[in-house]
Design an enzyme around this catalytic site. Sequence first.
Site, PDB file in Angstrom:
ATOM      1  N   HIS A 290       0.842  -1.205   0.000  1.00 48.74           N
ATOM      2  CA  HIS A 290       0.000   0.000   0.000  1.00 48.74           C
ATOM      3  C   HIS A 290       0.868   1.242   0.000  1.00 48.74           C
ATOM      4  O   HIS A 290       2.078   1.170   0.280  1.00 48.74           O
ATOM      5  CB  HIS A 290      -0.965  -0.019   1.198  1.00 48.74           C
ATOM      6  N   ARG A 300      -4.223  15.677   4.473  1.00 50.96           N
ATOM      7  CA  ARG A 300      -4.699  14.357   4.893  1.00 50.96           C
ATOM      8  C   ARG A 300      -3.973  13.939   6.163  1.00 50.96           C
ATOM      9  O   ARG A 300      -2.770  14.187   6.320  1.00 50.96           O
ATOM     10  CB  ARG A 300      -4.441  13.361   3.764  1.00 50.96           C
TER      11      ARG A 300
END
Length: 359
Positions: A290, A300
Amino acid sequence: MPAMLADVFRGHPIHLPHSHQPDFTSLRELPDSYSWTPKDDILFAAAPSPPTAVETIPLIDLDHPDAANQIGHACRTWGAFQIANHGVPLSLLQDVEFLTGSLFGLPVQRKLKAARSETGVSGYGVARIASFFNKQMWSEGFTITGSPLNDFRKLWPQHHLNYCDIVEEYEERMKKLASKLMWLALNSLGVSEEDVEWASLNSADLSWAQAALQLNHYPVCPEPDRAMGLAAHTDSTLLTILYQNNTAGLQVFRDDLGWITVPPVPGSLVVNVGDLFHILSNGLFKSVLHRARVNQTRARLSVAFLWGPQSDIKISPVSKLVSPLESPLYRSVTWREYLQTKATHFNKALSMIGNHREE
Ligand SMILES: C=C1C[C@]23C[C@@]1(O)CC[C@H]2[C@@]12CCC[C@@](C)(C(=O)O1)[C@H]2[C@@H]3C(=O)O
Ligand SMILES: O=C(O)CCC(=O)C(=O)O
Ligand SMILES: [Fe+2]
């Protein structure tokens, strides 16, 4: 006294330029040192999923009677899933998000007072995997192992105790949830507590486990298509439970589909299979590759609870999952040894533990 995560890198110093972080907010253009091409990471430009892609990791309701099988299936196919009805209060998730935003909102000189040392695990800095790449990542991180008291006192001379309480409560909830998820996944393979003797003292005693909390901040980026928030990696854990704020950025890789975005679902948590769970399940559960991408409009935040066994517990494939005619796919390894192998060999670490390395 069991060896703790905090000591793991004592013999593996790493020099990362924490103090040369740019003032992300003032940059109008991406500096060359932050501009990634496929030369910097072979999977950088691998097929991204179109925005209309319907396929992504499953969202599993933990109250569903079939949750164990759904988790098992997700661990075998994706190595990741999201969970709803996980029992962690929304107010606690909000407190942790507030803490994370408040930490990264501090002036850089204050954050550097709690900078991670070259041989340490805890503290402020860039991700440890940064040493494997020529380009810099568009992010900053803060790792917590053990009590955050000393570091938090430096960051917030007035309010550190409140923040310590939040971390303590979050870790307490996460460790119970992680253990529940591990057993649901293993039960789906027909593995029960008697089959994993180091973890089966009794289900309320989680003293065989330990964890690190990784806070991540991905500032708004002027040229997100060329930047990388956190480069592609697998976690070294048994399981990682990730909270992401309401901003997309996490992507998981599937050989057949390329990079797939994991959409934020308010109140839910993402669960990643880590390398140790891959080993324990004799390769049936896939540790998921990932990464985190960044964007031009919204900062974020993410909070990863990285969970594994005490550093000296030997992890090897559960014998029930190894066919009597074959040898286990992996040799036994402690989390300490594995983190050290990863610190030197990064994404080759898992295959180095393999018993069939020539294949
Ligand atoms: C327990 C750990 C897992 C981790 C290395 C660490 O000692 C603490 C930080 C963790 C983290 C978070 C960001 C991605 C990652 C690969 C990294 O560089 O630091 C993971 C490490 C890991 O899972 O190997
Ligand atoms: O920010 C994210 O979504 C991913 C973070 C992550 O992979 C990690 O901290 O290990
Ligand atoms: Fe990760």
